[in-house]
Design a protein around this motif. Structure first.
Motif, PDB file in Angstrom:
ATOM      1  N   MET A 194      -1.770 -17.289 -58.875  1.00 59.22           N
ATOM      2  CA  MET A 194      -1.593 -18.238 -60.062  1.00 59.22           C
ATOM      3  C   MET A 194      -0.476 -19.276 -59.682  1.00 59.22           C
ATOM      4  SD  MET A 194      -0.778 -17.089 -63.975  1.00 59.22           S
ATOM      5  CE  MET A 194      -2.845 -16.495 -64.325  1.00 59.22           C
ATOM      6  N   GLN A 195      -1.078 -20.359 -60.433  1.00 59.15           N
ATOM      7  CA  GLN A 195      -0.176 -21.561 -60.072  1.00 59.15           C
ATOM      8  C   GLN A 195       0.977 -21.508 -61.397  1.00 59.15           C
ATOM      9  OE1 GLN A 195      -1.855 -25.316 -59.967  1.00 59.15           O
ATOM     10  NE2 GLN A 195       0.121 -26.237 -59.629  1.00 59.15           N
ATOM     11  N   HIS A 196       2.253 -21.623 -61.045  1.00 55.30           N
ATOM     12  CA  HIS A 196       3.320 -21.836 -62.118  1.00 55.30           C
ATOM     13  C   HIS A 196       3.684 -23.187 -61.975  1.00 55.30           C
ATOM     14  CE1 HIS A 196       3.482 -17.447 -63.166  1.00 55.30           C
ATOM     15  NE2 HIS A 196       3.233 -17.386 -62.102  1.00 55.30           N
ATOM     16  N   LEU A 197       3.708 -23.728 -63.134  1.00 60.90           N
ATOM     17  CA  LEU A 197       4.221 -25.437 -63.095  1.00 60.90           C
ATOM     18  C   LEU A 197       5.828 -25.195 -63.309  1.00 60.90           C
ATOM     19  CD1 LEU A 197       1.078 -25.523 -64.269  1.00 60.90           C
ATOM     20  CD2 LEU A 197       1.763 -27.988 -64.650  1.00 60.90           C
ATOM     21  N   PRO A 198       6.535 -26.220 -63.325  1.00 59.34           N
ATOM     22  CA  PRO A 198       8.040 -26.314 -63.306  1.00 59.34           C
ATOM     23  C   PRO A 198       8.396 -26.401 -64.724  1.00 59.34           C
ATOM     24  CG  PRO A 198       7.369 -28.411 -62.452  1.00 59.34           C
ATOM     25  CD  PRO A 198       6.039 -27.311 -62.464  1.00 59.34           C
ATOM     26  N   THR A 258      -8.235 -23.914 -62.805  1.00 58.94           N
ATOM     27  CA  THR A 258      -7.652 -22.860 -62.261  1.00 58.94           C
ATOM     28  C   THR A 258      -6.854 -21.859 -62.847  1.00 58.94           C
ATOM     29  OG1 THR A 258      -5.840 -23.945 -61.226  1.00 58.94           O
ATOM     30  CG2 THR A 258      -7.844 -23.901 -59.921  1.00 58.94           C
ATOM     31  N   ASP A 259      -6.334 -20.825 -62.604  1.00 54.53           N
ATOM     32  CA  ASP A 259      -5.665 -20.101 -63.423  1.00 54.53           C
ATOM     33  C   ASP A 259      -3.985 -20.654 -63.210  1.00 54.53           C
ATOM     34  OD1 ASP A 259      -7.609 -18.333 -64.027  1.00 54.53           O
ATOM     35  OD2 ASP A 259      -7.196 -16.881 -62.529  1.00 54.53           O
ATOM     36  N   ALA A 260      -3.591 -20.927 -64.134  1.00 52.92           N
ATOM     37  CA  ALA A 260      -2.285 -21.598 -64.095  1.00 52.92           C
ATOM     38  C   ALA A 260      -1.356 -21.217 -65.221  1.00 52.92           C
ATOM     39  CB  ALA A 260      -2.270 -23.179 -64.023  1.00 52.92           C
ATOM     40  N   TRP A 261      -0.092 -21.228 -65.090  1.00 53.32           N
ATOM     41  CA  TRP A 261       0.921 -20.964 -66.178  1.00 53.32           C
ATOM     42  C   TRP A 261       1.638 -22.075 -66.433  1.00 53.32           C
ATOM     43  CZ3 TRP A 261       0.971 -15.908 -68.204  1.00 53.32           C
ATOM     44  CH2 TRP A 261       2.036 -15.666 -69.396  1.00 53.32           C
ATOM     45  N   GLY A 262       1.914 -22.783 -67.560  1.00 54.37           N
ATOM     46  CA  GLY A 262       2.592 -24.014 -67.761  1.00 54.37           C
ATOM     47  C   GLY A 262       4.184 -23.502 -67.870  1.00 54.37           C
ATOM     48  N   GLN A 308      -7.669 -17.703 -66.752  1.00 54.74           N
ATOM     49  CA  GLN A 308      -6.381 -16.730 -67.155  1.00 54.74           C
ATOM     50  C   GLN A 308      -5.193 -17.734 -67.412  1.00 54.74           C
ATOM     51  OE1 GLN A 308      -6.375 -13.472 -67.842  1.00 54.74           O
ATOM     52  NE2 GLN A 308      -8.697 -13.723 -67.585  1.00 54.74           N
ATOM     53  N   SER A 309      -5.502 -19.132 -67.562  1.00 54.44           N
ATOM     54  CA  SER A 309      -4.452 -20.050 -67.756  1.00 54.44           C
ATOM     55  C   SER A 309      -3.575 -19.734 -69.263  1.00 54.44           C
ATOM     56  CB  SER A 309      -4.826 -21.424 -67.811  1.00 54.44           C
ATOM     57  OG  SER A 309      -5.507 -21.832 -66.432  1.00 54.44           O
ATOM     58  N   HIS A 310      -2.189 -20.029 -68.948  1.00 52.98           N
ATOM     59  CA  HIS A 310      -1.676 -19.894 -70.103  1.00 52.98           C
ATOM     60  C   HIS A 310      -0.620 -20.993 -70.373  1.00 52.98           C
ATOM     61  CE1 HIS A 310      -2.315 -15.629 -70.935  1.00 52.98           C
ATOM     62  NE2 HIS A 310      -2.295 -15.464 -69.676  1.00 52.98           N
TER      63      HIS A 310
END
Length: 80
Positions: A1-5, A32-36, A65-67
Motif C-alpha cells: 500500500m502506498q502512503h502519501l506524505p 491502486t491501494d493508497a493511503w492519503g 483499499q484506498s483511504h
C-alpha cells in the motif's frame, strides 16, 4: 500500500477578487491501494471578493483499499 506524505500548505489571498484552489494530496492514485497523508491546508483571506476551494485529497472516488488521510482544512478571514 502506498502512503502519501503529510503536506502543510499555507495560502494567502491578499488581492481583491483572487481565486485559488488548494489540494492536500495532488494526483492521489485512485487505481491502486493508497493511503492519503494527514494534510494541513490553511487559507487566509485578507481582501473582499476572494474565493478559495480546498480539497484534502485530489479525487473524490477512492478505489480498492484506498483511504483519504486525516486532513485539517482551515480558512481564516481577516479584512482588518
Amino acid at each position: 500500500m502506498q502512503h502519501l506524505p503529510n503536506d502543510t500548505i499555507d495560502i494567502l489571498l491578499d488581492q481583491f477578487g483572487q481565486i485559488e484552489t488548494a489540494i492536500g494530496d495532488p494526483n492521489f492514485p485512485t487505481t491502486t491501494d493508497a493511503w492519503g497523508g494527514n494534510d494541513t491546508v490553511t487559507a487566509t483571506i485578507t481582501q473582499p471578493e476572494a474565493e478559495v476551494t480546498i480539497f484534502g485529497d485530489d479525487n473524490t472516488t477512492l478505489h480498492g483499499q484506498s483511504h483519504g488521510g486525516n486532513d485539517t482544512l482551515t480558512v481564516n478571514v481577516n479584512y482588518g
